[in-house]
Design an enzyme around this catalytic site. Sequence first.
Site, PDB file in Angstrom:
ATOM      1  NE  ARG A 119      43.449  51.925  46.091  1.00 45.99           N
ATOM      2  CZ  ARG A 119      44.475  51.233  45.592  1.00 45.99           C
ATOM      3  NH1 ARG A 119      45.542  51.875  45.115  1.00 45.99           N
ATOM      4  NH2 ARG A 119      44.433  49.917  45.543  1.00 45.99           N
ATOM      5  CB  SER A 141      37.626  49.191  47.930  1.00 49.85           C
ATOM      6  OG  SER A 141      38.128  47.988  47.395  1.00 49.85           O
ATOM      7  CD  GLU A 157      39.711  52.627  47.719  1.00 51.70           C
ATOM      8  OE1 GLU A 157      39.640  52.140  46.577  1.00 51.70           O
ATOM      9  OE2 GLU A 157      40.344  52.098  48.654  1.00 51.70           O
TER      10      GLU A 157
END
Length: 321
Positions: free
Chosen positions: A181, A230, A300
């Site tokens: 990520r 998310s 995130e």
Amino acid sequence: MTRGSVLLEKLGDRLSGLRGRLTPDAGMDKITWFRAGGEADLLFQPQDEEDLAAFLKAVPEEIPVTIVGIGSNLLVRDDGMRGFVVRLSAKGFGEAEVISPTRIRAGAAIPDKRLAAFALEAGIGGFHFFHGIPGGLGGALRMNAGANGVETSERVVEVRALDRRGELHVFSNAEMGYSYRASAASQGLIFTSAVLEGYAEDREAIRAAMDAVQHHRETVQPIREKTGGSTFKNPEGTSAWKEIDRAGCRGLMIGGAQMSPMHCNFMINTGTATGYDLEYLGETVRARVLENSGIKLEWEIKRIGAFKPDHSVDPFLGQLL
């Protein structure tokens, strides 16, 4: 005069040659998928890469410039954004083309689902997972977005980007410095397009893979809610949703913000949430997970903008300033 009008008047001559659209005092709640947040002083939507480069060269470096993509994985605070917010237009940055039997060149503003559909029509496999990513290619390139066990980095050949001075850079996959990520090369850059590579595959097989992705999303994710996807990254060795659930935060609400009962790592705006509600909820969840399991969840979702004065002294949010 408003902040946006003052800034536009100050820079009027510098911006006169731009072809894109300039909007003072633009509501970020109209742009982000959370449908919350304050105003940007000025919103700029460039027509193409050349127009964006001219804009970056024209705006003095001391004035903030923030890229927001299509606003999916983004939480904007309630006092909004100072300086400029740049949003790439679908017309100038949202197209895709096949450049070889297994390669696609795509603009950074193309929605991930549209990229998956384009690859399907071209008979190029390996792009089905984009069907499960909420957002656009630019954000996927920046954060190495993934779904169903596949990450964006596995498809990237090269990426075009402009720096704050409007200079063009082309990065190879290795130079992007991808990790979970994240991409090491993303700091201070605006991605404009990328070359991506898949493999030859039967269209029916691709369609079946995309259908499986869609079925999974509809079964376990609140895809019809106002959500940014998310909320937290998965910690090593476990899943964020499991730790949130164990801490008793499934369905937890603050104001109009809620951790989805359907998938508790998805934060949703039930209709009246402010940016403050959403961020306060996220920080409350982080605190409870830390207390319950000793795990410090990492956001995130990208949080940007300024707090309103009466919010900045809050004991939870004070640690974020």
